[in-house]
Design a protein around this motif. Structure first.
Motif, PDB file in Angstrom:
ATOM      1  N   ARG A   1       2.956   0.922   2.357  1.00 52.36           N
ATOM      2  CA  ARG A   1       2.013   1.741   3.120  1.00 52.36           C
ATOM      3  C   ARG A   1       2.672   3.044   3.585  1.00 52.36           C
ATOM      4  N   GLN A   2       3.925   2.974   3.959  1.00 51.19           N
ATOM      5  CA  GLN A   2       4.644   4.187   4.363  1.00 51.19           C
ATOM      6  C   GLN A   2       4.735   5.176   3.203  1.00 51.19           C
TER       7      GLN A   2
ATOM      8  N   ASP B   1       4.014  -3.332   4.160  1.00 54.93           N
ATOM      9  CA  ASP B   1       4.312  -2.336   5.191  1.00 54.93           C
ATOM     10  C   ASP B   1       5.141  -1.192   4.615  1.00 54.93           C
TER      11      ASP B   1
ATOM     12  N   HIS C   1      -2.143  -7.510   1.863  1.00 54.52           N
ATOM     13  CA  HIS C   1      -1.275  -8.686   1.830  1.00 54.52           C
ATOM     14  C   HIS C   1      -2.095  -9.843   1.278  1.00 54.52           C
TER      15      HIS C   1
ATOM     16  N   ARG D   1       5.916  -7.734   4.553  1.00 51.51           N
ATOM     17  CA  ARG D   1       6.955  -6.719   4.738  1.00 51.51           C
ATOM     18  C   ARG D   1       6.904  -5.705   3.603  1.00 51.51           C
TER      19      ARG D   1
END
Length: 478
Positions: free
Chosen positions: A361-362, A358, A374, A355
């Protein structure tokens, strides 16, 4: 590793007493073995068990627990310059003394390979079995896999009696003595893997550390009644070769001087207690995925001035303006990652939480030279030796068990090129629910990487930078 001599002045016992060492909280009942429980005590040398844990062993026996003591070396290196005793003769003598110490704690103690003397006991009475492993004194750090196997075998022997619960007691993993630390780390690994309570007893720590060191303030006491104190003194007196000189000749001097022995004549023993079920690498993904699902910025990286300022200090502490290939271990949502990327040609950012990756990455998708992955460390470390110029380990060291942290540090140190840097930054407040704290993380790093080239300490956090020696320099081995 701390450098000290057994015959230097050391920290006076009065300093510890004035500092409040006998006012620590008492170990709760769930941290102690009771009737039908099992206790494994692992000792590096004959006398470690008597100095640090004789009261615990006696308590367990009186409570009706099964006790096993694994003696890892015979202590043959205690007097390396002795003109009267060879190492072999010292090993024989000290093994005999150890047997006498065990019988001082339990007259029916037996040396064996697994047999429990329960048949000679009245119902509910405890039992004590001990075994000599016979590894070389002074070299336990070279026998990690063997220690892991032997400790697991002792735990299995205790499990065979179907105890209600099991505990491990060992030398403190940051005791300053190489054998003590290697054994403490092995015991910590076993406790983590097997889900057991761990009680660590300091020995040389009392000699070289001081009350200002602070780590001891989170430890616990085991008060000793008259029987416990008398049994402990009998056990300590059994190690005649350590508390008295072998002879009047140089090289045969007494090893445990009166000032050192004072630390172990307290009305209580002191333990660092880590309850069973504490978290580490094995629970990192589930722990932190849950955290990030509840709050996408759980530590306030985006809103906290403390975090903003700490990032600025981190970047200002890097000794070089730019690095080639760098790794950030524990990148979280990528806030520090974005700033590190400005100083690196290539940056691998790793985190145990999918999580968090993610979310990172944004934030970082526009940076082509940043690779997010990860990865649960240390197992997922995949960078070859000499391939990196910078490794950043910020605020994750205390989320690993001791053995896991040591593994990660050694892999990271080995992956650095000569002149490369390892940067650590950790909060110094209490860490609830995990086995280590910030001070312990940085102390463990010094055993791998030596002394830092940059130190920044504040009330709330400690930042240190370690430099990998070049070919012409000398430093700790990877």
């Amino acid at each position: 590793m701390v450098t000290f001599r057994h015959d230097d002045g050391g920290t006076p016992e009065k300093s510890w007493l004035d500092g409040g060492v006998t006012s620590l909280p008492v170990l709760p009942g769930e941290a102690l073995p009771g009737c039908g429980d099992g206790l494994l005590v692992v000792a590096a040398h004959p006398d470690d068990e008597s100095l640090g844990a004789a009261g615990l062993i006696r308590h367990a026996l009186r409570a009706g627990a099964r006790v096993r003591v694994l003696l890892c070396t015979a202590g043959e290196a205690s007097h390396p310059d002795s003109p009267t005793r060879t190492p072999g003769a010292l090993a024989e003598l000290r093994t005999l003394e150890f047997d006498q110490a065990m019988r001082a704690l339990d007259p029916d103690a037996v040396r064996g390979d697994g047999a429990d003397p329960e048949g000679r006991r009245s119902p509910g009475a405890g039992s004590l079995v001990w075994r000599l492993l016979g590894l070389p004194d002074g070299a336990l750090q070279d026998h990690g896999p063997r220690l892991n196997r032997e400790i697991a075998a002792e735990v299995a022997a205790l499990r065979a009696a179907d105890p209600a619960r099991l505990l491990i007691a060992s030398t403190y993993r940051h005791d300053g003595h190489g054998d003590h630390e290697a054994l403490g780390a092995a015991a910590a690994r076993a406790a983590t893997e097997q889900g057991l309570d761990l009680l660590e007893f300091p020995i040389w720590y009392w000699h070289w550390a001081s009350p200002e060191d602070g780590r001891w303030r989170g430890w616990h006491l085991l008060p000793l009644d008259d029987d416990g104190r008398a049994a402990k003194r009998r056990a300590m007196d059994s190690h005649h070769s350590q508390v008295h000189a072998l002879s009047g000749q140089p090289g045969d001097e007494v090893l445990l001087l009166p000032g050192m022995l004072e630390h172990f004549d307290r009305p209580s023993e002191t333990y660092r207690w880590t309850p069973a079920g504490y978290r580490g690498a094995g629970t990192a993904t589930s722990d932190f995925d849950s955290l990030y699902h509840r709050d996408p910025d759980p530590w306030g990286y985006l809103s906290s001035w403390y975090e903003q300022r700490k990032r600025a200090v981190t970047l200002a502490s890097l000794p070089r303006p730019r690095y080639g290939h760098a790794v950030e271990a524990g990148c979280s949502i990528g806030v520090l990652t974005a700033r590190l990327a400005e100083r690196c040609d290539q940056l691998d950012a790793l985190d145990a939480s999918g999580r968090a990756i993610d979310l990172a990455r944004q934030r970082l998708e526009h940076l082509g030279h940043v690779r997010l992955r990860h990865a649960v460390l240390p197992g997922a470390w995949s960078f070859p030796e000499g391939s990196l110029e910078l490794v950043v380990v910020s605020e994750i060291g205390y989320f690993l068990a001791a053995g896991e942290l040591d593994d990660l540090l050694r892999r990271a140190w080995s992956a650095l090129r000569p002149g490369g840097h390892l940067l650590l930054c950790h909060w110094l407040g209490p860490i609830v629910g995990w086995p280590l704290d910030g001070e312990e993380v940085h102390r463990a790093t010094r055993t791998v990487a030596g002394e830092p080239v940059v130190v920044h300490r504040e009330e709330k956090f400690l930042l240190e930078v370690f430099e990998r020696p070049g070919p012409e320099q000398r430093g700790p081995a990877a």
